[in-house]
Design a protein around this motif. Structure first.
Motif, mmCIF file in Angstrom:
data_model
loop_
_atom_site.group_PDB
_atom_site.id
_atom_site.type_symbol
_atom_site.label_atom_id
_atom_site.label_comp_id
_atom_site.label_asym_id
_atom_site.label_seq_id
_atom_site.Cartn_x
_atom_site.Cartn_y
_atom_site.Cartn_z
ATOM 1 N N GLY A 204 0.683 -1.279 0.183
ATOM 2 C CA GLY A 204 -0.174 0.049 -0.180
ATOM 3 C C GLY A 204 0.886 1.238 -0.157
ATOM 4 N N ALA A 205 0.138 2.164 -0.272
ATOM 5 C CA ALA A 205 0.867 3.508 -0.535
ATOM 6 C C ALA A 205 1.598 4.136 0.710
ATOM 7 C CB ALA A 205 -0.149 4.602 -0.734
ATOM 8 N N LEU A 206 1.015 4.036 1.958
ATOM 9 C CA LEU A 206 1.664 4.549 3.078
ATOM 10 C C LEU A 206 2.928 3.954 3.502
ATOM 11 C CD1 LEU A 206 -1.232 4.995 5.811
ATOM 12 C CD2 LEU A 206 0.045 6.842 4.467
ATOM 13 N N THR A 207 3.016 2.549 3.297
ATOM 14 C CA THR A 207 4.192 1.692 3.940
ATOM 15 C C THR A 207 5.219 1.962 2.600
ATOM 16 O OG1 THR A 207 2.627 0.135 4.570
ATOM 17 C CG2 THR A 207 4.851 -0.531 4.627
ATOM 18 N N THR A 208 4.632 2.113 1.368
ATOM 19 C CA THR A 208 5.649 2.263 0.255
ATOM 20 C C THR A 208 6.464 3.753 0.511
ATOM 21 O OG1 THR A 208 4.368 1.253 -1.264
ATOM 22 C CG2 THR A 208 5.866 2.738 -2.185
ATOM 23 N N LEU A 209 5.669 4.705 1.058
ATOM 24 C CA LEU A 209 6.426 6.083 1.320
ATOM 25 C C LEU A 209 7.454 5.793 2.154
ATOM 26 C CD1 LEU A 209 3.393 8.703 1.224
ATOM 27 C CD2 LEU A 209 5.363 8.676 -0.204
ATOM 28 N N ALA A 210 6.988 4.889 3.388
ATOM 29 C CA ALA A 210 7.843 4.899 4.501
ATOM 30 C C ALA A 210 9.019 4.216 4.003
ATOM 31 C CB ALA A 210 7.197 4.059 5.585
ATOM 32 N N GLU A 211 8.890 3.254 3.225
ATOM 33 C CA GLU A 211 10.247 2.408 2.600
ATOM 34 C C GLU A 211 11.044 3.474 1.864
ATOM 35 O OE1 GLU A 211 10.999 -1.442 1.821
ATOM 36 O OE2 GLU A 211 10.575 -0.926 4.154
ATOM 37 N N VAL A 212 10.554 4.110 1.250
ATOM 38 C CA VAL A 212 11.337 5.131 0.219
ATOM 39 C C VAL A 212 12.005 6.063 1.331
ATOM 40 C CG1 VAL A 212 11.318 6.783 -1.458
ATOM 41 C CG2 VAL A 212 9.980 4.751 -1.838
ATOM 42 N N THR A 213 11.409 6.825 2.008
ATOM 43 C CA THR A 213 11.788 7.566 3.068
ATOM 44 C C THR A 213 13.065 6.825 3.986
ATOM 45 O OG1 THR A 213 9.899 8.577 3.299
ATOM 46 C CG2 THR A 213 11.355 9.242 5.020
ATOM 47 N N ALA A 214 13.013 5.889 4.235
ATOM 48 C CA ALA A 214 13.967 4.995 5.142
ATOM 49 C C ALA A 214 14.802 4.679 4.464
ATOM 50 C CB ALA A 214 13.281 3.754 5.859
ATOM 51 N N SER A 215 14.897 4.602 3.062
ATOM 52 C CA SER A 215 16.043 4.105 2.211
ATOM 53 C C SER A 215 17.090 5.077 2.365
ATOM 54 C CB SER A 215 15.552 3.862 0.801
ATOM 55 O OG SER A 215 15.098 4.927 0.155
ATOM 56 N N GLY A 216 16.668 6.495 2.541
ATOM 57 C CA GLY A 216 17.566 7.483 2.426
ATOM 58 C C GLY A 216 17.782 8.020 0.883
ATOM 59 N N LEU A 217 17.043 7.401 0.113
ATOM 60 C CA LEU A 217 17.374 7.855 -1.337
ATOM 61 C C LEU A 217 16.978 9.567 -1.360
ATOM 62 C CD1 LEU A 217 17.461 7.168 -4.360
ATOM 63 C CD2 LEU A 217 15.056 7.053 -4.103
ATOM 64 N N ARG A 218 17.987 9.875 -2.092
ATOM 65 C CA ARG A 218 18.055 11.573 -2.474
ATOM 66 C C ARG A 218 18.183 11.769 -3.827
ATOM 67 N NH1 ARG A 218 22.862 13.735 1.559
ATOM 68 N NH2 ARG A 218 22.167 15.929 0.762
ATOM 69 N N GLY A 219 17.423 12.787 -4.246
ATOM 70 C CA GLY A 219 17.527 13.367 -5.719
ATOM 71 C C GLY A 219 18.518 13.166 -6.268
ATOM 72 N N ARG A 220 18.640 12.443 -7.472
ATOM 73 C CA ARG A 220 20.045 12.013 -8.094
ATOM 74 C C ARG A 220 20.103 13.234 -9.066
ATOM 75 N NH1 ARG A 220 20.978 9.510 -3.990
ATOM 76 N NH2 ARG A 220 21.285 7.038 -4.291
ATOM 77 N N GLY A 221 19.272 14.125 -9.353
ATOM 78 C CA GLY A 221 19.386 15.209 -10.310
ATOM 79 C C GLY A 221 20.461 16.366 -10.079
ATOM 80 N N GLY A 222 20.922 16.281 -8.680
ATOM 81 C CA GLY A 222 21.912 17.179 -8.355
ATOM 82 C C GLY A 222 21.532 17.924 -6.993
ATOM 83 N N ALA A 223 20.583 18.232 -6.674
ATOM 84 C CA ALA A 223 20.163 18.964 -5.493
ATOM 85 C C ALA A 223 20.104 17.992 -4.160
ATOM 86 C CB ALA A 223 18.849 19.445 -5.691
ATOM 87 N N GLY A 224 19.985 16.625 -4.567
ATOM 88 C CA GLY A 224 20.048 15.806 -3.378
ATOM 89 C C GLY A 224 19.015 16.006 -2.328
ATOM 90 N N PHE A 225 17.878 16.359 -2.852
ATOM 91 C CA PHE A 225 16.802 16.502 -1.846
ATOM 92 C C PHE A 225 16.124 15.076 -1.735
ATOM 93 C CE2 PHE A 225 12.355 17.441 -0.378
ATOM 94 C CZ PHE A 225 12.501 18.500 0.336
ATOM 95 N N PRO A 226 15.712 14.760 -0.236
ATOM 96 C CA PRO A 226 15.184 13.484 0.174
ATOM 97 C C PRO A 226 13.998 12.996 -0.704
ATOM 98 C CG PRO A 226 15.705 14.593 2.002
ATOM 99 C CD PRO A 226 15.979 15.618 0.837
ATOM 100 N N ALA A 227 13.840 12.084 -1.478
ATOM 101 C CA ALA A 227 12.774 11.767 -2.311
ATOM 102 C C ALA A 227 11.546 11.481 -1.593
ATOM 103 C CB ALA A 227 13.335 10.383 -3.123
ATOM 104 N N GLY A 228 11.712 10.826 -0.611
ATOM 105 C CA GLY A 228 10.678 10.178 0.475
ATOM 106 C C GLY A 228 9.925 11.593 0.853
ATOM 107 N N ILE A 229 10.638 12.676 1.378
ATOM 108 C CA ILE A 229 9.807 13.922 1.786
ATOM 109 C C ILE A 229 9.233 14.524 0.819
ATOM 110 C CG2 ILE A 229 10.212 16.119 2.774
ATOM 111 C CD1 ILE A 229 12.790 15.149 4.266
#
Lengths: 137, 519
Positions: free
Chosen positions: B120-145
């Motif tokens: 589901g959507a909520l747990t998916t969001l939590a997973e992406v946030t927990a992964s620490g994935l940051r925007g790879r375009g250059g700014a590095g903003f956390p994708a989950g947020i």
């Protein structure tokens, strides 16, 4: 219905249809004429100035015809590091091809690179580049 | 029958892969066109039963088939360039046919989307946030947020926009994803759509990538039934570099001039057509399927400091072993350039390394111990951007590179904000004055006797250096987006590290090297 109206009709229902229309008009006619700007503006309920503003903003769109063959040569940093400027300087002045600078073609480890009619050419040296210019005439 | 695997990536094709493929077919082999391994100096690279041969020309085919080729490189997967990598995003590179749904499904494809649908959507969001994935375009903003903000925004229509306007020189990872593993990108977009509640996505691809455009269009059609009800549309850029900036990109999709928008409002709240929009780079979205399939922890376990996961690093320019090298954050710059990249292709000493494309700083070899992550480079007065690395040898005139940076900014500025639009042109003039030592003389009005307060002497080089630094500070702090804001990085780093290329003498060099206003 003429070709211009067909192109407009094909995209008109899409969200943000202007760029797709301009791409197709340019591909069909080689440039975007005053007449095309008027027709597009009318169909999309935009002012001519708005359409002209978009045409003039993007490097890809031309507002005058130029039937010469086009060679797009990448002149960005990675190709500079691999000697594209010297390559360009070695070419005698050419008026029958349009040599356009692009930034960049995304082949940055095998430059200097060029694109002719959608076909990519990598690892250009003087001979290959001159042959490319000759072949496009 | 011998099965021969050859990449049909744009780079391989540009290096002559089609002719090599035709020669193998002529010789009676079954030719499979796959994605690229990313070892660009070996392209066209051919794989037969796991063994590699490259770079091949059609004339080499008989030798390869006879087993006597001098271009054999052994087992490709064991090649040091491949074995040293931590491939997450590029795990299928070289192994699958890009448009084959069977190949994709057989190699871990769609597992992430399936899991996202299950949890589901909520747990998916939590997973992406927990992964620490940051925007790879250059700014590095956390994708989950970013995703969370869009998910929380109430709206009838939300959009997922993939920024594939990879305009930076020395970057080609987005192109390789789109040409080599397009379903992975679409899967990532579908997961984002599920997480934030969107049904419509756009991939905005620059017009300089015709191969990627046709590949993505074909892939979107081929997997439409898998990602439904989410629908993806491919849009083509029109040669404007600034459209890689997210708000300019949104304007471009809307059919407007690619002018940057002031923020706020954030695109996450008022983005495409004024609706909440996720705008992510290709590599960000392409990392998502793996994160969902393997769990956030597996991804976050790789990396360095606050930069988690892997970065597909692109080695380009005057480099011996150029290509795509995906590895966890934290590898040092010197390791990338010397050990992995093998130094320059010309065999001459390295003079400068530009990290992060045309807006990235030029680094001298004294920076080679820098670990590759967002914070370390920011602290050293640079940026990692989209992780493109351009190597320059000692023939390079760094003052010419500084001038080019300003000139490029002047050509590509969208014109919306003054520091970038005017500053870049003034910057070209200033760099020229410093390089050619022709300081600005008072003009016709300034020399008039009634202009009591106007100075009558020409400016000195010292003053021009100070002025250039002031200009750069204004551009950095006053520009709306990264184009004007980051152009000072290459200019000032070139001036600081290679003052001799600008023809500066001792005291002028000192002025150039003084710590400049935090730039």
């Amino acid at each position: 219905m003429n070709r211009l109206d067909e192109i407009i009709a094909m995209h008109l229902a899409d969200e943000g249809a202007l760029l797709p229309i301009l791409h197709d008009v340019q591909a069909e006619f080689g440039y975007i004429s005053e007449e095309a700007i008027v027709a597009i503006a009318l169909a999309m309920n935009l002012s001519r100035a708005e359409v002209y503003g978009v045409v003039s903003f993007y490097h890809d769109f031309r507002s005058t015809p130029d039937a010469r063959p086009v060679i797009q040569l990448c002149r960005a940093e990675a190709c500079q590091a691999r000697g594209v400027e010297a390559l360009l300087a070695s070419l005698p002045v050419q008026n029958h091809v349009r040599l356009e600078a692009v930034y960049c073609l995304g082949l940055c480890s095998v430059g200097p690179n060029a694109m002719v009619n959608g076909t990519l050419h990598a690892r250009l040296d003087g001979d290959k580049f001159h042959a490319l210019v000759e072949a496009s005439l | 029958m011998t099965v021969v695997r050859i990449s049909d990536d744009a780079l391989a094709v540009a290096c002559g892969a089609d002719a090599v493929a035709a020669a193998f077919a002529q010789a009676g082999c079954t030719v499979e066109r796959v994605s690229s391994w990313g070892m660009h100096w070996l392209e066209p690279l051919v794989e037969i039963d796991g063994y590699g041969f490259g770079p091949l020309a059609p004339d080499d085919v008989p030798d390869v088939l006879a087993g006597s080729s001098a271009k054999a490189i052994g087992v490709i997967a064991d090649h040091p360039f491949i074995a040293g990598q931590q491939r997450i995003t590029f795990t299928r590179a070289g192994r699958t046919r890009p448009l084959s749904l069977e190949d994709y499904a057989a190699n871990g494809g769609w597992l992430g989307l399936e899991r996202a649908r299950k949890i589901g959507a909520l747990t998916t969001l939590a997973e992406v946030t927990a992964s620490g994935l940051r925007g790879r375009g250059g700014a590095g903003f956390p994708a989950g947020i970013k995703w969370q903000t869009v998910a929380n925004a109430p709206a009838v229509q939300k959009y997922i926009v993939c920024n594939a306007d990879e305009g930076d020189s020395a970057t080609f990872a987005d192109r390789m994803v789109m040409e080599g593993d397009p379903f992975m990108l679409i899967e990532g977009m579908a997961i984002a759509a599920l997480a934030v509640g969107s049904t419509r996505g756009y991939v905005y691809i620059r017009s300089e990538y015709p191969h990627a455009i046709s590949r993505m269009k074909a892939a979107v059609t081929a997997c439409a039934h898998v990602v439904a009800p989410f629908a993806v549309h491919v849009r083509t850029g029109a040669g404007a570099y600034v459209c890689g900036e997210e708000t300019a990109l949104l304007n471009s999709i809307e059919g407007k001039r690619g002018e940057v928008r002031a923020k706020p409002p954030l695109p996450a709240l008022e983005g495409l057509f004024g609706k909440p929009t996720v705008v992510n780079n290709v590599l960000t979205l392409a990392a998502v399927p793996w994160i969902l399939a393997h769990g956030a922890k597996a991804y976050a376990d790789v990396g360095y400091g606050r930069s988690r996961g892997t970065m597909p690093i692109q080695l380009a320019g005057n480099v011996k072993y150029g290509g795509l090298y995906e590895i966890g954050f934290g590898v040092t710059l010197g390791d990338l350039v010397n050990r992995i990249g093998g130094g320059t292709a010309s065999g001459r000493p390295i003079k400068a390394v530009q990290v992060g494309g045309p807006l990235g700083a030029y680094h001298p070899s004294s920076d080679f111990d820098l670990p590759f992550d967002y914070e370390s480079f920011a602290d050293a007065g640079g940026l990692i951007g989209h992780a493109g690395i351009t190597i320059f040898d000692d023939c390079t005139d760094m003052s010419a590179q500084a001038r080019f940076a300003m000139q490029f900014c002047a050509a590509e500025s969208c014109g919306k904000c003054t520091p970038c639009r005017i500053g870049s042109t003034r910057g070209v003039e200033l760099v020229d004055r410093i390089r050619h030592r022709i300081p600005r003389a008072p003009d016709g009005v300034e020399v008039l006797p009634q202009m009591h307060n106007a100075r009558k002497q020409p400016r000195t080089v010292h003053e021009d250096i100070t002025l250039l630094k002031d200009l750069c500070e204004t551009m950095k702090l006053g520009s709306l987006c990264a184009l004007g804001g980051f152009t000072p990085y290459p200019v000032l780093s070139a001036l600081r590290h290679w003052p001799e290329d600008f023809g500066l003498d001792g005291t002028e060099s000192n002025a150039a090297q003084e710590v400049d206003h935090g730039v």
